[in-house]
Design a protein around this motif. Structure first.
Motif, PDB file in Angstrom:
ATOM      1  N   TYR A 178     -10.398  59.072   0.875  1.00  0.00           N
ATOM      2  CA  TYR A 178      -9.099  59.038   0.213  1.00  0.00           C
ATOM      3  C   TYR A 178      -8.124  58.023   0.818  1.00  0.00           C
ATOM      4  O   TYR A 178      -7.007  57.852   0.309  1.00  0.00           O
ATOM      5  N   GLY A 179      -8.526  57.373   1.888  1.00  0.00           N
ATOM      6  CA  GLY A 179      -7.699  56.325   2.452  1.00  0.00           C
ATOM      7  C   GLY A 179      -6.733  56.823   3.513  1.00  0.00           C
ATOM      8  O   GLY A 179      -6.361  57.999   3.552  1.00  0.00           O
ATOM      9  N   GLU A 180      -6.331  55.908   4.389  1.00  0.00           N
ATOM     10  CA  GLU A 180      -5.487  56.262   5.527  1.00  0.00           C
ATOM     11  C   GLU A 180      -4.134  56.818   5.095  1.00  0.00           C
ATOM     12  O   GLU A 180      -3.566  57.707   5.743  1.00  0.00           O
ATOM     13  N   LYS A 181      -3.621  56.335   3.993  1.00  0.00           N
ATOM     14  CA  LYS A 181      -2.297  56.749   3.545  1.00  0.00           C
ATOM     15  C   LYS A 181      -2.283  58.182   2.991  1.00  0.00           C
ATOM     16  O   LYS A 181      -1.321  58.922   3.201  1.00  0.00           O
ATOM     17  N   ASP A 182      -3.363  58.586   2.307  1.00  0.00           N
ATOM     18  CA  ASP A 182      -3.323  59.838   1.532  1.00  0.00           C
ATOM     19  C   ASP A 182      -4.231  60.951   2.033  1.00  0.00           C
ATOM     20  O   ASP A 182      -4.130  62.075   1.526  1.00  0.00           O
ATOM     21  N   TRP A 183      -5.116  60.700   3.001  1.00  0.00           N
ATOM     22  CA  TRP A 183      -6.134  61.705   3.297  1.00  0.00           C
ATOM     23  C   TRP A 183      -5.539  63.024   3.797  1.00  0.00           C
ATOM     24  O   TRP A 183      -6.045  64.102   3.469  1.00  0.00           O
ATOM     25  N   LYS A 184      -4.474  62.952   4.575  1.00  0.00           N
ATOM     26  CA  LYS A 184      -3.871  64.188   5.088  1.00  0.00           C
ATOM     27  C   LYS A 184      -3.258  65.010   3.955  1.00  0.00           C
ATOM     28  O   LYS A 184      -3.328  66.245   3.962  1.00  0.00           O
ATOM     29  N   LYS A 185      -2.651  64.332   2.984  1.00  0.00           N
ATOM     30  CA  LYS A 185      -2.077  65.039   1.840  1.00  0.00           C
ATOM     31  C   LYS A 185      -3.180  65.717   1.015  1.00  0.00           C
ATOM     32  O   LYS A 185      -3.016  66.854   0.555  1.00  0.00           O
TER      33      LYS A 185
END
Length: 332
Positions: A291-298
Motif C-alpha cells: 500500500y506504499g509508505e504514505k498509506d500503509w499504516k492507515k
C-alpha cells in the motif's frame, strides 16, 4: 453393471475415502456381501447417510482388517514413489459399529489393529514406507488396549476439525481431562485446549513425529472480514507446533482467498519457514510494499477496525446469549 465394470464385485467399503465409487454403489445398490462389511448403526448395516465417504466398516471383523492391510500394501507396492501414506476410515463421526464385538473397545483400538497388521504385511514385503494415523473425530479417543507395535513405521496426524479458531494453540495451555468414550454419543470438544487434551492423551503412548492437518482456511477465515484476528491466530499457532512435535502442517480449505488482503498467508509462510520471525516486522514489510509508505499504516488501522467491529467470537457463534435460540442471538 457399474460395480462390475469398475472391478468392485467384492468391494466391502474398506476404504472410507473411496468416494469415487459412491455413484456406482448408489445406482447399483449394495449386495448382501457388501452390506456385511459395513458398521451396524441404529439397527442396520447400510451406507451412512447414503454416502460412501461417511460410512464406517465392521472393524472388529478379522477379514476386513486383513483386506484393509492388503489394499494398502498393494497400493504402496504399486506406488514406490510414496514415502508416507495416510491411513483412513469413514469421514464422519458417531456412526461406528454398535455390534457387541465392536463395542468392546474404542474405534482407535481396531484402527491400531489394522495398522499393526498393515505393518506386518509391509515388513513381509520388504517395504519401508511410513504410514500416518489420524487423531480425528472418534479416533481422537486413544485406544483402550491396543498399542502400536512398530513406532518407527508410524507418523501421527492431528486433525483438530472441531476446535475453535478464536484462541491459539500455546505450548503451556492448561488442558482438561478427556471425556470417557461413549460410542456414538460423545460430546464434541470445542475449545483449543479441549481438543489439545486428546493429543496429550495419545502422546502418552506415541511420542514419535507428527503433522497437523489444520482448518484455518476452511471456514474460520470468513468469520473475520478484516483477517487481522486470523493472521495473529495463524502466527501464534504455527510457533506452537514444534512444542507438540509437529514438524509438518497441511492446510485444508480455501488457500487462495486474498480478500481483503493476503497477509494471513504471508505470515503463515513466514512463520513456517522461520519460527523466530517477528509478527509486527512482517506486517509492516507486507503492508508497506502493498500500500506504499504514505498509506500503509492507515490501511492497517482500517483492517484492524474491521476485525474489531466484526468480533471474531461473535461471528464464530461463540457469543450467543442463548445458543438454544441461535448461534447469533444477542439482543443486547
Amino acid at each position: 453393471k457399474a460395480v462390475k465394470a469398475a472391478g468392485l464385485r467384492d468391494f466391502q467399503l474398506e476404504l472410507g475415502q473411496a468416494q469415487f465409487v459412491a455413484g456406482f454403489l448408489q445406482e447399483a445398490g449394495l449386495t448382501e456381501e457388501q452390506s456385511a462389511g459395513l458398521a451396524f448403526v441404529r439397527g442396520r448395516r447400510d451406507l451412512f447417510s447414503k454416502d460412501v465417504l461417511s460410512t464406517q466398516a465392521f472393524m472388529s471383523r478379522p477379514e476386513f482388517r486383513k483386506r484393509y492391510a492388503k489394499v494398502y500394501a498393494d497400493y504402496i507396492e504399486n506406488h514406490p514413489q510414496i514415502g508416507l501414506l495416510n491411513l483412513g476410515i469413514g469421514d464422519s463421526s458417531r456412526n461406528h459399529c454398535e455390534c457387541p464385538e465392536c463395542s468392546k473397545l474404542n474405534p482407535s483400538d481396531f484402527f491400531i489393529m489394522a495398522l499393526n497388521e498393515l505393518d506386518e504385511e509391509l515388513t513381509r514385503r520388504g517395504q519401508d514406507t511410513k504410514v500416518s494415523f489420524s487423531i480425528y473425530l472418534d479416533l481422537m479417543f486413544p485406544p483402550v488396549r491396543e498399542r502400536i507395535k512398530n513406532p518407527d513405521r508410524c507418523y501421527m496426524s492431528w486433525c483438530p476439525v472441531t476446535r475453535s479458531y478464536t484462541s491459539s494453540i500455546t505450548p503451556d495451555m492448561e488442558m482438561p481431562e478427556i471425556q470417557p468414550y461413549v460410542r456414538n454419543k460423545w460430546e464434541q470438544p470445542v475449545t483449543t485446549a479441549q481438543c489439545a487434551s486428546y493429543v496429550k492423551a495419545w502422546r502418552k503412548m506415541f511420542d514419535g513425529p507428527g503433522r497437523i492437518y489444520e482448518y484455518h482456511y476452511w471456514r474460520p477465515q470468513f468469520m473475520d472480514p478484516g483477517l487481522m484476528s486470523m493472521s495473529r491466530r495463524i502466527y501464534e499457532d504455527v510457533l506452537s507446533y514444534k512444542a507438540w512435535n509437529f514438524s509438518v502442517c497441511i492446510q485444508d480449505g480455501s488457500n487462495k482467498s486474498f480478500f481483503p488482503h493476503g497477509f494471513h498467508s504471508h505470515i503463515y509462510a513466514a512463520a513456517l519457514m522461520d519460527r523466530d520471525c517477528d509478527y509486527e516486522a512482517e506486517l509492516e514489510d507486507y503492508f508497506l510494499h502493498l500500500y506504499g509508505e504514505k498509506d500503509w499504516k492507515k490501511v492497517r488501522a482500517y483492517f484492524d477496525g474491521i476485525s474489531e467491529a466484526f468480533d471474531h467470537k461473535y461471528m464464530s457463534g461463540e457469543r450467543s446469549a442463548d445458543p438454544d435460540r441461535g448461534l447469533y442471538y444477542n439482543p443486547g
